[in-house]
Design a protein around this motif. Structure first.
Motif, mmCIF file in Angstrom:
data_model
loop_
_atom_site.group_PDB
_atom_site.id
_atom_site.type_symbol
_atom_site.label_atom_id
_atom_site.label_comp_id
_atom_site.label_asym_id
_atom_site.label_seq_id
_atom_site.Cartn_x
_atom_site.Cartn_y
_atom_site.Cartn_z
ATOM 1 N N VAL A 114 0.842 -1.205 0.000
ATOM 2 C CA VAL A 114 0.000 0.000 0.000
ATOM 3 C C VAL A 114 0.872 1.248 0.000
ATOM 4 O O VAL A 114 0.590 2.224 -0.713
ATOM 5 C CB VAL A 114 -0.960 -0.008 1.209
ATOM 6 C CG1 VAL A 114 -1.640 1.330 1.394
ATOM 7 C CG2 VAL A 114 -1.997 -1.112 1.042
ATOM 8 N N ALA A 115 1.957 1.232 0.776
ATOM 9 C CA ALA A 115 2.856 2.390 0.816
ATOM 10 C C ALA A 115 3.499 2.621 -0.547
ATOM 11 O O ALA A 115 3.554 3.771 -1.022
ATOM 12 C CB ALA A 115 3.931 2.189 1.881
ATOM 13 N N LEU A 116 3.968 1.552 -1.192
ATOM 14 C CA LEU A 116 4.597 1.706 -2.504
ATOM 15 C C LEU A 116 3.600 2.226 -3.544
ATOM 16 O O LEU A 116 3.933 3.113 -4.336
ATOM 17 C CB LEU A 116 5.199 0.377 -2.960
ATOM 18 C CG LEU A 116 6.420 -0.098 -2.182
ATOM 19 C CD1 LEU A 116 6.803 -1.510 -2.600
ATOM 20 C CD2 LEU A 116 7.577 0.857 -2.368
ATOM 21 N N ILE A 117 2.407 1.679 -3.524
ATOM 22 C CA ILE A 117 1.376 2.150 -4.471
ATOM 23 C C ILE A 117 1.002 3.597 -4.181
ATOM 24 O O ILE A 117 0.842 4.402 -5.109
ATOM 25 C CB ILE A 117 0.144 1.228 -4.416
ATOM 26 C CG1 ILE A 117 0.499 -0.143 -4.994
ATOM 27 C CG2 ILE A 117 -1.036 1.831 -5.167
ATOM 28 C CD1 ILE A 117 -0.545 -1.212 -4.763
ATOM 29 N N SER A 118 0.894 3.957 -2.908
ATOM 30 C CA SER A 118 0.556 5.336 -2.549
ATOM 31 C C SER A 118 1.634 6.307 -3.012
ATOM 32 O O SER A 118 1.334 7.380 -3.533
ATOM 33 C CB SER A 118 0.376 5.465 -1.033
ATOM 34 O OG SER A 118 -0.693 4.687 -0.595
ATOM 35 N N ILE A 119 2.892 5.930 -2.812
ATOM 36 C CA ILE A 119 3.996 6.792 -3.251
ATOM 37 C C ILE A 119 3.984 6.927 -4.770
ATOM 38 O O ILE A 119 4.163 8.021 -5.308
ATOM 39 C CB ILE A 119 5.344 6.245 -2.745
ATOM 40 C CG1 ILE A 119 5.428 6.389 -1.229
ATOM 41 C CG2 ILE A 119 6.516 6.949 -3.413
ATOM 42 C CD1 ILE A 119 6.593 5.653 -0.603
ATOM 43 N N LYS A 120 3.739 5.812 -5.453
ATOM 44 C CA LYS A 120 3.715 5.845 -6.926
ATOM 45 C C LYS A 120 2.575 6.733 -7.433
ATOM 46 O O LYS A 120 2.764 7.572 -8.322
ATOM 47 C CB LYS A 120 3.569 4.413 -7.462
ATOM 48 C CG LYS A 120 3.348 4.317 -8.943
ATOM 49 C CD LYS A 120 4.560 4.774 -9.723
ATOM 50 C CE LYS A 120 4.327 4.541 -11.210
ATOM 51 N NZ LYS A 120 4.980 5.500 -12.033
#
Length: 138
Positions: A114-120
């Motif tokens: 979720v963090a990686l997708i949010s940052i992306k």
């Protein structure tokens, strides 16, 4: 000896204050509006924070607790949520250490995803590509 402790004194004061406000029709309406708006703001902030690592769901439940002060449906939903969270926690406690470790690992992977997708999506930074590029060039 009783297993239950006496409620804190501030809780009695809050209940008395709310009863005094509810005794007046104007106060009752004002209290319902204030509780509705305050609860909605807290829930909205919590919902915005759900995709990010952190206490998004906890904030949503706090907003539900604010609504539960004045709205019966919110009190029932909060009780339902508490029952299921306690049930889940008790189930996890009964599991063996490897199962709990696996559940923790799945949780960490979910939060990382979720963090990686949010940052992306929010910052347009592909962290995985950046890390792979770094390792390829160093």
């Amino acid at each position: 000896m009783s297993d239950r402790r006496d409620p804190p004194r501030w809780r009695g004061r809050v209940s008395t204050t709310l009863a005094l406000i509810r005794a007046n029709p104007t106060g009752r309406l004002a209290l319902r509006i204030i509780i509705a708006v305050l609860g909605a703001l807290v829930v909205a902030v919590g919902v915005m924070l759900i995709p990010l690592p952190g206490p998004g769901w906890l904030i949503v439940i706090a907003g539900l607790g604010i609504w539960a002060v004045e709205f019966h449906w919110a009190k029932r939903l909060l009780a339902f949520t508490r029952r299921h969270v306690h049930g889940w926690a008790n189930w996890v406690k009964r599991q063996s250490l490897p199962v709990r470790a696996a559940l923790g690992a799945v949780g960490l992977l979910f939060v990382a995803g979720v963090a990686l997708i949010s940052i992306k999506l929010s910052l347009d930074i592909d962290v995985i590509a950046q890390v792979l590029h770094y390792f390829a060039t160093h």
